[in-house]
Design a protein around this motif. Structure first.
Motif, PDB file in Angstrom:
ATOM      1  N   GLU A   1       1.306  -1.396   0.515  1.00  0.00           N
ATOM      2  CA  GLU A   1       0.104  -0.405   0.292  1.00  0.00           C
ATOM      3  C   GLU A   1       0.524   1.448  -0.247  1.00  0.00           C
ATOM      4  OE1 GLU A   1      -3.448   1.214   2.362  1.00  0.00           O
ATOM      5  OE2 GLU A   1      -1.674   1.065   3.214  1.00  0.00           O
ATOM      6  N   THR A   2       1.873   0.897   0.861  1.00  0.00           N
ATOM      7  CA  THR A   2       3.238   2.323   0.953  1.00  0.00           C
ATOM      8  C   THR A   2       3.888   2.485  -0.724  1.00  0.00           C
ATOM      9  OG1 THR A   2       3.214   1.516   3.259  1.00  0.00           O
ATOM     10  CG2 THR A   2       4.815   3.527   1.822  1.00  0.00           C
ATOM     11  N   SER A   3       3.456   1.427  -1.660  1.00  0.00           N
ATOM     12  CA  SER A   3       4.437   1.341  -2.776  1.00  0.00           C
ATOM     13  C   SER A   3       3.132   2.464  -3.129  1.00  0.00           C
ATOM     14  CB  SER A   3       4.805   0.447  -2.828  1.00  0.00           C
ATOM     15  OG  SER A   3       5.878  -0.462  -2.369  1.00  0.00           O
ATOM     16  N   ALA A   4       1.996   2.085  -3.349  1.00  0.00           N
ATOM     17  CA  ALA A   4       1.259   2.193  -4.064  1.00  0.00           C
ATOM     18  C   ALA A   4       0.739   4.034  -4.504  1.00  0.00           C
ATOM     19  CB  ALA A   4       0.067   1.234  -4.397  1.00  0.00           C
ATOM     20  N   ARG A   5       0.651   3.858  -2.847  1.00  0.00           N
ATOM     21  CA  ARG A   5      -0.142   5.659  -2.856  1.00  0.00           C
ATOM     22  C   ARG A   5       1.629   6.829  -3.457  1.00  0.00           C
ATOM     23  NH1 ARG A   5      -4.423   6.171   0.057  1.00  0.00           N
ATOM     24  NH2 ARG A   5      -5.381   4.193   1.310  1.00  0.00           N
ATOM     25  N   HIS A   6       2.528   6.062  -3.235  1.00  0.00           N
ATOM     26  CA  HIS A   6       3.780   7.036  -3.992  1.00  0.00           C
ATOM     27  C   HIS A   6       4.075   6.757  -5.135  1.00  0.00           C
ATOM     28  CE1 HIS A   6       5.011   7.469   0.520  1.00  0.00           C
ATOM     29  NE2 HIS A   6       4.716   8.368   0.093  1.00  0.00           N
ATOM     30  N   GLY A   7       3.116   5.880  -6.098  1.00  0.00           N
ATOM     31  CA  GLY A   7       3.020   5.595  -7.288  1.00  0.00           C
ATOM     32  C   GLY A   7       4.501   4.670  -7.590  1.00  0.00           C
ATOM     33  N   VAL A   8       5.006   4.149  -7.035  1.00  0.00           N
ATOM     34  CA  VAL A   8       6.337   3.392  -6.745  1.00  0.00           C
ATOM     35  C   VAL A   8       5.349   1.418  -6.973  1.00  0.00           C
ATOM     36  CG1 VAL A   8       8.125   1.877  -5.926  1.00  0.00           C
ATOM     37  CG2 VAL A   8       7.610   4.991  -5.367  1.00  0.00           C
ATOM     38  N   ASN A   9       6.270   1.231  -8.289  1.00  0.00           N
ATOM     39  CA  ASN A   9       5.910  -0.059  -8.830  1.00  0.00           C
ATOM     40  C   ASN A   9       6.811  -0.632  -7.847  1.00  0.00           C
ATOM     41  OD1 ASN A   9       4.880   0.594 -11.811  1.00  0.00           O
ATOM     42  ND2 ASN A   9       7.167   1.217 -11.957  1.00  0.00           N
TER      43      ASN A   9
END
Length: 336
Positions: A94-102
């Motif tokens: 979730e943290t990755s996704a919220r920062h737009g990081v694959n």
């Protein structure tokens, strides 16, 4: 056309993460962040604790500081090598996704979570699409229990049964994996605590991935567990203790999937604490016309796991946004 520079955060700097850090640097990937909850590693240089054994100038942060790491790193990839289940890695994805990081993870359930954790997967799929990034799972199973079997199937006229048997030393994967396999329990305690375990074993997701990839609808699926013991005392480095004679040193797990077309998929995993003369093994047999058996002698399971993930990075970046399992990606290939 030159591919964009990969800037990676590694979340999980244990045994597998340490190998991954080396492989990333060997491939020219820039390590821009490192996260681990083990207090003995927090604050240390990620390169020095990795298989590189040299400074990289990237220091390990606790997950409590994950948002700050992502904010400063300007990463386009996050590699997660912490736990096995979607519920346990949800926060990192979730943290990755919220920062737009694959993000790509070694978590076994993430290899094909659509049936076992549909709500969590759909939430992450929606979030990744909103932030224009891709989430997926990979590892040893992606190549050796997925795509390699698919390639063998392409050279087979009729398939009646697919059987994969792998054996590996669980001692290099940490205390949580050893506990999952019942190491140190009595046989009776194993039967009470492990044999009736209802949480899907990692092979469950692998069989589901293979069925999806081959277009096979699942009719039934079951799993069975048997304890493995030894006739002499064995030392476990992950548990930092000796396993006495007669106690459990690991287990044999079998997941059997029956499909609507009659094809049976049986995945056997023998994970245990090794004696000095034991080695990893891999054997896959497609029973049918013709019957074909592929054997890999002494596979370097941990290294193959990490290489399989690292070689997926460009596919991860190129994939459409969302939670995209690798059965929807192009077959894995070697990345120079």
């Amino acid at each position: 056309m030159t591919e964009p520079k990969i800037r990676a955060i590694v979340w999980g700097c244990g045994h597998m993460g340490q190998i991954i850090i080396k492989y990333l640097k060997d491939k020219g990937v820039e390590l821009v962040g490192a996260i681990d909850r083990n207090v003995s590693r927090v604050g240390k240089d990620a390169g020095e604790i990795s298989a590189l054994k040299r400074s990289l100038g990237t220091f390990i942060h606790h997950p409590d500081e994950a948002k700050q790491v992502f904010h400063k790193a300007n990463a386009n990839v996050c590699i997660i090598s912490t736990r096995s289940l979607m519920i346990d890695i949800y926060d990192s994805l979730e943290t990755s996704a919220r920062h737009g990081v694959n993000a790509i993870t070694l978590a076994e359930e993430a290899f094909y979570p659509w049936n076992t954790s549909p709500d969590l997967t759909q939430k992450l799929d929606k979030l990744a699409k909103e932030h224009n990034c891709t989430l997926t799972g990979s590892g040893f199973q992606d190549v050796f229990l997925g795509n390699l079997i698919s390639i063998l199937a392409a050279g087979t006229h009729r398939i009646d049964r697919i059987q994969a048997i792998i054996q590996y030393n669980i001692d290099g994967y940490g205390s949580s994996v050893a506990a999952q396999y019942g190491v140190g329990l009595s046989v009776e305690a194993f039967k009470q605590q492990i044999s009736g375990y209802t949480e899907p074993f990692p092979s469950w997701y692998m069989n589901e991935w293979l069925c999806a990839h081959l277009g096979l609808a699942i009719r039934t699926q079951k799993q069975e567990f048997w304890p493995i013991t030894n006739i002499k005392t064995i030392h476990s480095t992950s548990l930092k203790t000796d396993i006495s004679v007669g106690s459990v040193t690991g287990m044999k797990a079998v997941v059997t999937t029956e499909t609507e077309k009659g094809v049976i998929i049986e995945n056997q995993v023998l994970g245990k604490i090794y004696t000095p003369d034991e080695i990893d093994t891999y054997e896959c047999t497609l029973v049918g016309e013709p019957t074909t058996t592929l054997t890999i002698h002494r596979p370097a399971t941990a290294q193959m796991t990490c290489a399989s993930l690292v070689n997926r990075l460009q596919h991860l970046i190129d994939a459409p946004p969302g939670f995209v399992t690798t059965d929807k990606m192009q077959p894995p290939n070697y990345w120079m």
